[in-house]
Design a protein around this motif. Structure first.
Motif, mmCIF file in Angstrom:
data_model
loop_
_atom_site.group_PDB
_atom_site.id
_atom_site.type_symbol
_atom_site.label_atom_id
_atom_site.label_comp_id
_atom_site.label_asym_id
_atom_site.label_seq_id
_atom_site.Cartn_x
_atom_site.Cartn_y
_atom_site.Cartn_z
ATOM 1 N N LYS A 34 0.859 -1.185 0.000
ATOM 2 C CA LYS A 34 0.000 0.000 0.000
ATOM 3 C C LYS A 34 0.896 1.235 0.000
ATOM 4 O O LYS A 34 1.903 1.290 0.700
ATOM 5 N N MET A 35 0.531 2.218 -0.802
ATOM 6 C CA MET A 35 1.362 3.407 -0.949
ATOM 7 C C MET A 35 0.682 4.630 -0.352
ATOM 8 O O MET A 35 -0.532 4.798 -0.475
ATOM 9 N N ASP A 36 1.468 5.452 0.330
ATOM 10 C CA ASP A 36 0.947 6.727 0.810
ATOM 11 C C ASP A 36 0.790 7.656 -0.384
ATOM 12 O O ASP A 36 1.662 7.728 -1.256
ATOM 13 N N GLU A 37 -0.334 8.367 -0.411
ATOM 14 C CA GLU A 37 -0.586 9.247 -1.546
ATOM 15 C C GLU A 37 0.523 10.271 -1.729
ATOM 16 O O GLU A 37 0.844 10.678 -2.855
ATOM 17 N N ALA A 38 1.135 10.694 -0.609
ATOM 18 C CA ALA A 38 2.210 11.691 -0.698
ATOM 19 C C ALA A 38 3.431 11.142 -1.430
ATOM 20 O O ALA A 38 4.220 11.899 -2.007
ATOM 21 N N ASP A 39 3.596 9.812 -1.422
ATOM 22 C CA ASP A 39 4.755 9.190 -2.057
ATOM 23 C C ASP A 39 4.474 8.731 -3.484
ATOM 24 O O ASP A 39 5.389 8.310 -4.197
ATOM 25 N N MET A 40 3.219 8.802 -3.895
ATOM 26 C CA MET A 40 2.863 8.324 -5.221
ATOM 27 C C MET A 40 3.300 9.317 -6.296
ATOM 28 O O MET A 40 3.323 10.525 -6.065
ATOM 29 N N THR A 41 3.668 8.794 -7.453
ATOM 30 C CA THR A 41 4.088 9.632 -8.574
ATOM 31 C C THR A 41 3.119 9.472 -9.742
ATOM 32 O O THR A 41 2.334 8.520 -9.790
ATOM 33 N N ASP A 42 3.173 10.400 -10.652
ATOM 34 C CA ASP A 42 2.371 10.291 -11.871
ATOM 35 C C ASP A 42 3.037 9.310 -12.831
ATOM 36 O O ASP A 42 4.262 9.296 -12.971
ATOM 37 N N PHE A 43 2.241 8.512 -13.501
ATOM 38 C CA PHE A 43 2.775 7.670 -14.555
ATOM 39 C C PHE A 43 2.877 8.521 -15.825
ATOM 40 O O PHE A 43 1.932 9.229 -16.179
ATOM 41 N N PRO A 44 4.022 8.471 -16.530
ATOM 42 C CA PRO A 44 4.224 9.327 -17.709
ATOM 43 C C PRO A 44 3.461 8.810 -18.922
ATOM 44 O O PRO A 44 4.037 8.431 -19.950
ATOM 45 N N ALA A 45 2.139 8.818 -18.842
ATOM 46 C CA ALA A 45 1.301 8.218 -19.881
ATOM 47 C C ALA A 45 1.390 8.927 -21.219
ATOM 48 O O ALA A 45 1.093 8.348 -22.253
ATOM 49 N N ARG A 46 1.786 10.195 -21.205
ATOM 50 C CA ARG A 46 1.808 10.957 -22.449
ATOM 51 C C ARG A 46 3.179 10.989 -23.123
ATOM 52 O O ARG A 46 3.345 11.597 -24.174
ATOM 53 N N VAL A 47 4.137 10.327 -22.519
ATOM 54 C CA VAL A 47 5.470 10.276 -23.128
ATOM 55 C C VAL A 47 5.490 9.174 -24.183
ATOM 56 O O VAL A 47 5.183 8.021 -23.890
ATOM 57 N N PRO A 48 5.824 9.492 -25.428
ATOM 58 C CA PRO A 48 5.831 8.481 -26.496
ATOM 59 C C PRO A 48 6.720 7.290 -26.153
ATOM 60 O O PRO A 48 7.814 7.444 -25.635
ATOM 61 N N GLY A 49 6.222 6.098 -26.441
ATOM 62 C CA GLY A 49 7.022 4.887 -26.290
ATOM 63 C C GLY A 49 6.925 4.210 -24.941
ATOM 64 O O GLY A 49 7.429 3.100 -24.777
ATOM 65 N N MET A 50 6.291 4.840 -23.954
ATOM 66 C CA MET A 50 6.242 4.250 -22.618
ATOM 67 C C MET A 50 5.535 2.895 -22.614
ATOM 68 O O MET A 50 6.009 1.925 -22.035
ATOM 69 N N PHE A 51 4.380 2.812 -23.264
ATOM 70 C CA PHE A 51 3.614 1.571 -23.232
ATOM 71 C C PHE A 51 4.280 0.486 -24.070
ATOM 72 O O PHE A 51 4.252 -0.691 -23.710
ATOM 73 N N GLU A 52 4.903 0.889 -25.157
ATOM 74 C CA GLU A 52 5.645 -0.071 -25.962
ATOM 75 C C GLU A 52 6.787 -0.677 -25.164
ATOM 76 O O GLU A 52 7.090 -1.866 -25.264
ATOM 77 N N GLN A 53 7.450 0.152 -24.327
ATOM 78 C CA GLN A 53 8.550 -0.350 -23.498
ATOM 79 C C GLN A 53 8.063 -1.420 -22.534
ATOM 80 O O GLN A 53 8.736 -2.426 -22.296
ATOM 81 N N ILE A 54 6.874 -1.216 -21.975
ATOM 82 C CA ILE A 54 6.331 -2.197 -21.040
ATOM 83 C C ILE A 54 6.069 -3.520 -21.748
ATOM 84 O O ILE A 54 6.420 -4.594 -21.239
ATOM 85 N N LEU A 55 5.456 -3.449 -22.922
ATOM 86 C CA LEU A 55 5.177 -4.668 -23.678
ATOM 87 C C LEU A 55 6.458 -5.430 -23.982
ATOM 88 O O LEU A 55 6.523 -6.655 -23.845
ATOM 89 N N LEU A 56 7.494 -4.712 -24.377
ATOM 90 C CA LEU A 56 8.737 -5.346 -24.792
ATOM 91 C C LEU A 56 9.543 -5.899 -23.625
ATOM 92 O O LEU A 56 10.220 -6.909 -23.753
#
Length: 304
Positions: free
Chosen positions: A24-46
């Motif tokens: 479980k993560m404290d909201e203060a420690d949570m970060t944004d996922f860089p969803a709008r950065v090109p290639g991020m999702f492709e990197q996960i798949l690969l």
């Protein structure tokens, strides 16, 4: 680098069978996922052996959790999820969002529909394991047709505050561009642009030009997956490559070796762009890849 999966810690309450709570993560420690950065999702798949990845966001005015981004190995797996919505506290997604605690489903087939409302969709695509990771701005879901023993660990390039220009986009749809590459590049006799088609995650010939309309023209009959052959390796690594003597390469590393021999291609260079890989070659030997002419690409700048 940004590591997406935190180290495990014992959960206060045990997870249901075939499911595992992530810390479980404290909201203060949570970060944004860089969803709008090109290639991020492709990197996960690969890098994670996932068959698909979805990023979910909370639409506050509507009060629902909905799909923001979807990527898969073939453009089809779990695509029906893109029209699915739920609310905080309902379904695995809603609970992950409400509790800010990730969940790992080891055996999807062991769940019932009250736990996972898209169970029938997952069964149709033979999804075996799924991970749900909460971020400040949403939930990252990714799953595999192979059963995972644990959540795959993967790293993405650091993206906080990212505002650098991405790779330029090659202007392959402009008719004169390919001819310009040949005319303005030293001793260049042919050029092929391999476009990356996200729906099937393959590189295919999108544009071709040569001095004689024949040299390496049969490249049109080839397709490559990221990481496969010289074209695929350059794309996956997002790094330019150069073959000083293509005819001497191992055919496992350069599958068109015999074509290069027949057509007289000696040196071949590969330049990576945002939308694919530009291959250009010569009948003479280059000591290094010659510089490409200016004005053949469009620069994009995107901010998270």
């Amino acid at each position: 680098k940004l590591t997406t999966i935190p180290a495990r810690a014992p959960a206060r309450h045990p997870a249901p069978p075939d499911m595992e709570y992530l810390p479980k993560m404290d909201e203060a420690d949570m970060t944004d996922f860089p969803a709008r950065v090109p290639g991020m999702f492709e990197q996960i798949l690969l890098s994670s052996d996932a068959a698909y990845v979805i990023f979910w966001v909370y639409d506050e005015p509507a009060g629902v959790i909905k799909c923001l981004n979807y990527h898969s190995i073939d453009g089809v797996v779990m695509q029906k999820s893109t029209v699915f919505t739920t609310t905080p506290g309902v379904d695995i997604l809603g609970k992950v969002w409400e509790e800010k605690r990730g969940q790992f489903v080891k055996r999807v087939r062991k769940l019932d529909k009250s736990q996972f409302l898209r169970l029938e969709v997952a069964a149709y695509y033979r999804i075996a394991s799924i991970a749900f990771i909460p971020y400040k701005n949403g939930i990252l879901e990714f799953g595999s047709k192979q059963q995972w023993k644990e959540v795959p660990r993967f790293e993405l390039a650091a993206a906080e505050g990212w505002e650098e220009a991405t790779l330029p986009e090659f202007l392959a749809d402009q008719a004169h561009i390919m001819a310009r590459v040949i005319k303005s590049t030293r001793d260049c006799h042919y050029a092929v642009f391999w476009k990356h088609f996200k729906a099937v995650n393959e590189l295919k010939v999108h544009a071709y030009s040569s001095a004689d309309a024949e040299m390496m023209e049969l490249s049109r009959t080839f397709t490559f997956s990221p990481g496969v052959d010289a074209v695929g390796r350059a794309w996956k690594a997002k790094s330019d490559d150069f073959l000083p003597s293509a005819q001497e390469e191992d055919i496992r590393d350069f599958m068109r070796k015999e074509l290069a021999v027949v057509d007289g291609a000696v040196s071949i260079a590969f330049a990576v762009f945002q939308n694919g890989v530009l291959e250009y070659g010569s009948r003479t030997r280059w000591d290094k890849a010659p510089a490409l002419p200016t004005g053949i690409a469009r620069q994009h700048a995107t901010k998270v």
